[in-house]
Design a protein around this motif. Structure first.
Motif, PDB file in Angstrom:
ATOM      1  N   UNK A  70      13.517 -29.652   0.807  1.00 23.76           N
ATOM      2  CA  UNK A  70      13.162 -29.373   2.202  1.00 23.76           C
ATOM      3  C   UNK A  70      13.704 -30.442   3.148  1.00 23.76           C
ATOM      4  N   UNK A 101       7.762 -23.969  -1.033  1.00 26.06           N
ATOM      5  CA  UNK A 101       7.338 -24.745   0.128  1.00 26.06           C
ATOM      6  C   UNK A 101       5.804 -24.807   0.174  1.00 26.06           C
ATOM      7  N   UNK A 110       4.917 -26.634  10.762  1.00 23.63           N
ATOM      8  CA  UNK A 110       6.388 -26.629  10.628  1.00 23.63           C
ATOM      9  C   UNK A 110       6.824 -27.439   9.413  1.00 23.63           C
ATOM     10  N   UNK A 111       6.124 -28.516   9.141  1.00 30.01           N
ATOM     11  CA  UNK A 111       6.442 -29.317   7.947  1.00 30.01           C
ATOM     12  C   UNK A 111       6.199 -28.479   6.687  1.00 30.01           C
ATOM     13  N   UNK A 112       5.109 -27.714   6.696  1.00 30.86           N
ATOM     14  CA  UNK A 112       4.794 -26.881   5.523  1.00 30.86           C
ATOM     15  C   UNK A 112       5.814 -25.763   5.332  1.00 30.86           C
ATOM     16  N   UNK A 113       6.529 -25.420   6.398  1.00 29.23           N
ATOM     17  CA  UNK A 113       7.581 -24.404   6.284  1.00 29.23           C
ATOM     18  C   UNK A 113       8.869 -24.963   5.695  1.00 29.23           C
ATOM     19  N   UNK A 114       8.957 -26.274   5.502  1.00 29.85           N
ATOM     20  CA  UNK A 114      10.165 -26.879   4.932  1.00 29.85           C
ATOM     21  C   UNK A 114       9.887 -27.664   3.656  1.00 29.85           C
ATOM     22  N   UNK A 161      12.238 -33.101   4.209  1.00 32.74           N
ATOM     23  CA  UNK A 161      11.325 -33.662   5.203  1.00 32.74           C
ATOM     24  C   UNK A 161      10.892 -35.094   4.919  1.00 32.74           C
TER      25      UNK A 161
END
Lengths: 159, 265
Positions: free
Chosen positions: B30, B74, B102-106, B32
């Motif tokens: 991801x 994810x 948004x972090x959880x989406x990546x 992140x």
């Protein structure tokens, strides 16, 4: 070294030359000249740069343009239908959901993703959903009110 | 961020081959943690190998009484997985508490555990449930996966492919989050598993650790009162601008109590 990235942006296939290390937000703003997506903190905290990749809201300052190669991207420029504002945009307008407007594109892209998963969010759910979007003007009150209003309008329209 | 070359392999074999050929490569999932680290120039790999397109790493499935999470799943995939939500709701809830939407989406589970941040949430679930980490080379029990601060049992170039979480009888995770980052100042995962009680703590020390005294107390009596009187020593715990070591030690007991209460429903 330069390389070409190609992706669908707001329904159109777009290509541009960038570096491997070019961030998606930089590619959108500087290569494609779509400057509605903002850079706030550049550290994936503030949410000013939120765009949708394949429908999921993400912080485009923490995605490489090449990671988005071949994907479907939606930015704030692709939200309205021509001159007609999207119900979320209209609700921000009507409810004074912005002051300086810097965070607004990210707020609206986040709200789009929220309403996709939860068409009728409570105030608390909206506030929790927005934890990754910072606004330094409004105190969030009218942003939350705008999203609630948009949810009601979209439900009424069967959207 | 310094310049690098970018690769996008479709298979695990191709990814491993690339890793062997490049001078100073990193796997990119991801991104992140890795991309912010590169922006700060704390990491400067010559090559990024993007593993997000490898089908074998995707998905969350329930098989033989375990939830098997692909390394590329994810946090949002785990949080929303109906199978995980039904089999191990505490795991789905934990995934839904990581970072922000948004972090959880990546961010992915493989990236999180390979990074082994002391304040990450997933290590508590891995150790709390007695999970098994599968890599492209072997299977590693979670108890031996996190030896120290930002260290794992992974060898150079070894890639996490999946994590298998056995379904517990009951479990819960409670964390005291940093209000800005949502990282755990202290997070405690309590599980009544088929193979005994487990209490795993993240955020408090250099890496996730178990509290045996609490596990023994819960074996005798699975109630919040059973752990209420157990204080853990502050020696060796993290102390920073967010919380001092004695405060973190105190929070371990508080979060353990809350987790047991939550597991009881």
């Amino acid at each position: 070294m330069t390389i070409t990235a190609t992706m669908t942006v707001n329904g159109e296939e777009r290509s541009g030359v960038c570096e491997e290390r070019t961030l998606l937000v930089t590619f959108l703003r500087e290569t494609l000249r779509l400057t509605g997506t903002h850079v706030g903190c550049d550290t994936s905290q503030c949410g000013a740069c939120v765009v949708l990749i394949d429908g999921d809201s993400v912080k485009s300052c923490t995605v490489l343009a090449l990671q988005a190669d071949g994907r479907d991207i939606q930015t704030i420029e692709g939200v309205a239908d021509g001159d007609e504002l999207h119900p979320i945009q209209q609700a921000f307008h009507e409810n004074h959901g912005l002051q300086c407007g810097y965070c607004t594109p990210g707020m609206i892209m986040s709200a789009l993703d929220l309403l996709k998963h939860n068409a009728d969010p409570t105030e608390r759910e909206i506030r929790e959903h927005l934890e990754g979007n910072l606004c330094r003007c409004t105190g969030y009150h009218n942003i939350v009110k705008s999203i609630r209003a948009a949810a009601g309008k979209m439900a009424g329209a069967g959207a | 961020m310094y310049a690098f070359r970018y690769h996008r392999p479709d298979t695990l074999d191709a990814a491993a081959r690339l890793f062997g050929e490049c001078e100073d490569p990193r796997y990119l999932s991801g991104g992140h943690t890795l991309l912010p680290t590169m922006k700060l120039r704390l990491a400067a790999p010559t090559d990024l190998i993007d593993i997000a397109h490898i089908e074998a790493l995707k998905g969350v499935r329930v098989e033989d009484g375990a939830v098997v999470v692909g390394a590329g799943a994810r946090h949002a995939d785990v949080a929303r997985s109906p199978g995980c939500g039904a089999a191990i709701p505490a795991l789905a809830e934990l995934a839904g508490m990581i970072g922000d939407f948004q972090v959880r989406n990546r961010g992915t589970i493989g990236g999180s555990i390979a990074n082994a941040d002391p304040a990450a949430d997933y290590p508590a679930a891995l150790v709390g449930l007695g999970a098994t980490v599968t890599t492209d080379r072997r299977a590693v029990p979670a108890d031996g996966f996190f030896p120290d601060l930002f260290e794992t049992a992974l060898e150079e170039g070894e890639l996490v492919t999946a994590v298998a979480f056995p379904k517990p009888r009951r479990a819960a995770y409670m964390k005291f989050p940093n209000p800005a980052s949502r990282y755990a100042i202290v997070g405690v995962f309590v599980a009544d598993t088929g193979a005994g009680m487990r209490v795993a703590v993240t955020g408090a020390g250099p890496c996730v650790f178990r509290v045996r005294e609490m596990e023994e107390a819960l074996t005798r009596d699975f109630s919040p009162d059973a752990v209420a009187g157990i204080a853990i020593p502050e020696d060796g715990l993290n102390s920073d601008i967010h919380a001092a070591a004695d405060y973190r030690a105190h929070l371990v007991t508080v979060m353990a109590k809350r987790a047991v209460a939550k597991a009881l429903g």
